[in-house]
Scaffold this active site. Structure first.
Site, PDB file in Angstrom:
ATOM      1  N   GLY A  16     -13.723  -9.420  -2.486  1.00  0.00           N
ATOM      2  CA  GLY A  16     -12.518  -9.675  -1.685  1.00  0.00           C
ATOM      3  C   GLY A  16     -12.871 -10.515  -0.455  1.00  0.00           C
ATOM      4  N   ASP A 146     -13.639  -3.610   5.079  1.00  0.00           N
ATOM      5  CA  ASP A 146     -13.755  -2.145   4.955  1.00  0.00           C
ATOM      6  C   ASP A 146     -14.847  -1.537   5.828  1.00  0.00           C
ATOM      7  OD1 ASP A 146     -11.838  -2.493   3.020  1.00  0.00           O
ATOM      8  OD2 ASP A 146     -13.221  -2.316   1.329  1.00  0.00           O
ATOM      9  N   ARG A 181      11.610   9.016  14.243  1.00  0.00           N
ATOM     10  CA  ARG A 181      11.152   9.174  12.853  1.00  0.00           C
ATOM     11  C   ARG A 181       9.653   9.462  12.766  1.00  0.00           C
ATOM     12  NH1 ARG A 181      14.298   3.788  10.731  1.00  0.00           N
ATOM     13  NH2 ARG A 181      16.157   4.854   9.945  1.00  0.00           N
ATOM     14  N   GLU A 241      -5.794   3.977   2.724  1.00  0.00           N
ATOM     15  CA  GLU A 241      -5.331   3.947   1.322  1.00  0.00           C
ATOM     16  C   GLU A 241      -6.092   4.933   0.427  1.00  0.00           C
ATOM     17  OE1 GLU A 241      -6.049  -0.039  -0.176  1.00  0.00           O
ATOM     18  OE2 GLU A 241      -8.209   0.135   0.128  1.00  0.00           O
TER      19      GLU A 241
HETATM   20  O1  F6P Z   1     -12.661  -4.376  -0.271  1.00  0.00           O
HETATM   21  C1  F6P Z   1     -11.629  -5.033   0.363  1.00  0.00           C
HETATM   22  C2  F6P Z   1     -10.289  -4.534  -0.103  1.00  0.00           C
HETATM   23  O2  F6P Z   1      -9.300  -5.229   0.628  1.00  0.00           O
HETATM   24  C3  F6P Z   1     -10.071  -3.036  -0.018  1.00  0.00           C
HETATM   25  O3  F6P Z   1      -9.788  -2.585   1.286  1.00  0.00           O
HETATM   26  C4  F6P Z   1      -8.943  -2.852  -0.992  1.00  0.00           C
HETATM   27  O4  F6P Z   1      -8.963  -1.550  -1.522  1.00  0.00           O
HETATM   28  C5  F6P Z   1      -9.229  -3.877  -2.058  1.00  0.00           C
HETATM   29  O5  F6P Z   1     -10.094  -4.831  -1.480  1.00  0.00           O
HETATM   30  C6  F6P Z   1      -8.002  -4.577  -2.594  1.00  0.00           C
HETATM   31  O6  F6P Z   1      -8.380  -5.354  -3.683  1.00  0.00           O
HETATM   32  P1  F6P Z   1      -7.512  -6.539  -4.310  1.00  0.00           P
HETATM   33  O7  F6P Z   1      -7.708  -7.748  -3.433  1.00  0.00           O
HETATM   34  O8  F6P Z   1      -8.109  -6.718  -5.653  1.00  0.00           O
HETATM   35  O9  F6P Z   1      -6.102  -6.101  -4.332  1.00  0.00           O
END
Ligand code: F6P
Length: 367
Positions: A16, A146, A181, A241
């Site tokens: 990523g 991350d 909220r 997440e």
């Molecule tokens: O590792 C970077 C990241 O953005 C994570 O935080 C996330 O879970 C993942 O990549 C998302 O992956 P993709 O770009 O395949 O949706």
């Protein structure tokens, strides 16, 4: 080696993307050209480019003006693991995984480089370590929003992502307050809670949920209702997440079939938001920041860090200190064995000082 000709190195960016990658490419290229009169090859789309033999020369002018640019000028791939590469079986969408590492080795050999610099996260660095073991001289540069790579205190991209997430939490604050909220802001981070913890604290989140501390929904509801009793009629929840309830599972957003690491997380804020709404009787809204956190220009901190790491990577090449990743330890740059990076993500330790500080100012972690 490129006999009788200029010394040559190659750079690839895998996994990523994140803000700051171009700043590393720029630093490596400029220093290798100016200080060592080298030739630089940019591999396109991560390991995909070493399978398909796609690359370009990087000249000084190619990397001028890219310091502030997000993404990667070389392109990247999250799917191209040459040791487990997805190919279509026949006409249907049935996939099989093949080992194309021999193709990559042959293509690297033909490039006549003395080192391959791999800018990547734990997945890319894991692949790179395997190629190093097969004899390829490799230097790794850690990269990810991350902040979860073993052997380094921090990765570039993280500060930029925390800035974006913090601004989002700041903005959510005002509307949460007006409408009384519960507002959940879901941030990335994969299996680690670094972004949620730092942006949650920076944005004054009331509840911070991270994968390292599984939560009890009842405890969050008690906390939110208690806040109301003291006149605070809204609550902000920063949720990573990868967070999950005690005894429960993460929420999976999608399965990327042709990836050797197919699971993508996402959606916990909607699942938990619904649950909290029902349990508390309060109006609840959820926002998922998603890829906004990976896009755009790097912060000054990330630009500086990326430049330092790029410069250090060239030093390791000159020392022929291969099989290492450049890393940050306190104020210093060091090198760290790629082999040890590949042992899994760096999670937030239970005794992390920031968790303690947050608890001491009343932040709820749901435990
Ligand atoms: O590792 C970077 C990241 O953005 C994570 O935080 C996330 O879970 C993942 O990549 C998302 O992956 P993709 O770009 O395949 O949706």
């Amino acid at each position: 080696m490129n006999k009788g000709k200029k010394r040559r190195i190659a750079i690839l960016t895998g996994g990523g993307d994140c803000p700051g990658i171009n700043a590393v490419i720029r630093a490596i290229t400029k220093k290798a050209i100016l200080e060592h009169d080298m030739e630089i090859i940019g591999i396109k789309d991560g390991y995909e480019g070493l399978i398909d033999n796609q690359y370009r020369t990087l000249n000084f002018d190619d990397v001028s003006g890219i310091l502030t640019l997000g993404g990667t000028i070389l392109g990247t791939s999250k799917k191209a693991n040459p040791f487990q590469y997805a190919v279509n079986e026949g006409d249907g969408d049935k996939l099989k995984f093949e080992d194309l590492s021999a193709v990559v080795l042959k293509n690297i050999e033909a490039l006549k480089i003395e080192c391959l610099v791999c800018i990547g996260g734990d997945g890319t660095l894991w692949i790179s370590n395997r190629f190093h073991k097969l004899g390829v001289p490799i230097i790794g540069v850690p990269k990810t929003i991350d902040n979860d790579i073993k052997g380094t205190d921090i990765t570039f991209g993280f500060d930029s992502a925390v800035n974006i997430a913090t601004e989002a939490i700041d903005r959510i604050h005002t509307t949460a307050q007006s409408h009384h909220r519960i507002m959940l802001v879901e941030v990335m981070g994969h299996k680690a809670g670094w972004i949620a913890l730092h942006s949650g604290i920076a944005g004054g989140g009331d509840v911070i949920l991270i994968p390292e501390i599984p939560y009890h929904s009842e405890k969050i509801v008690d906390y939110v209702l208690q806040r109301r009793k003291t006149g605070r009629r809204f609550s902000i929840i920063a949720v990573a997440e990868g967070s999950k309830p005690v005894g429960g599972e993460v929420v999976i957003k999608r399965i990327v079939k042709d990836s050797s690491d197919p699971i993508r997380l996402g959606g916990i804020s909607f699942v938990l938001g619904e649950e909290l709404g029902k349990m508390s009787g309060l109006e609840t809204r959820s926002v998922v920041l998603g890829h906004l956190q990976r896009g755009g220009t790097p912060t000054p901190f990330d630009r500086v860090l990326a430049t330092r790491l790029g410069s250090k990577a060239v030093d390791l090449i000159m020392e022929k200190n291969y099989g290492k990743m450049v890393s940050v330890r306190g104020d210093h740059l060091e090198d760290f064995p790629l082999e040890e990076v590949a042992t899994g993500p760096r999670l937030i330790p239970a005794d992390y000082e920031l968790i303690k500080a947050a608890r001491e100012i009343g932040v709820c972690f749901g435990d």
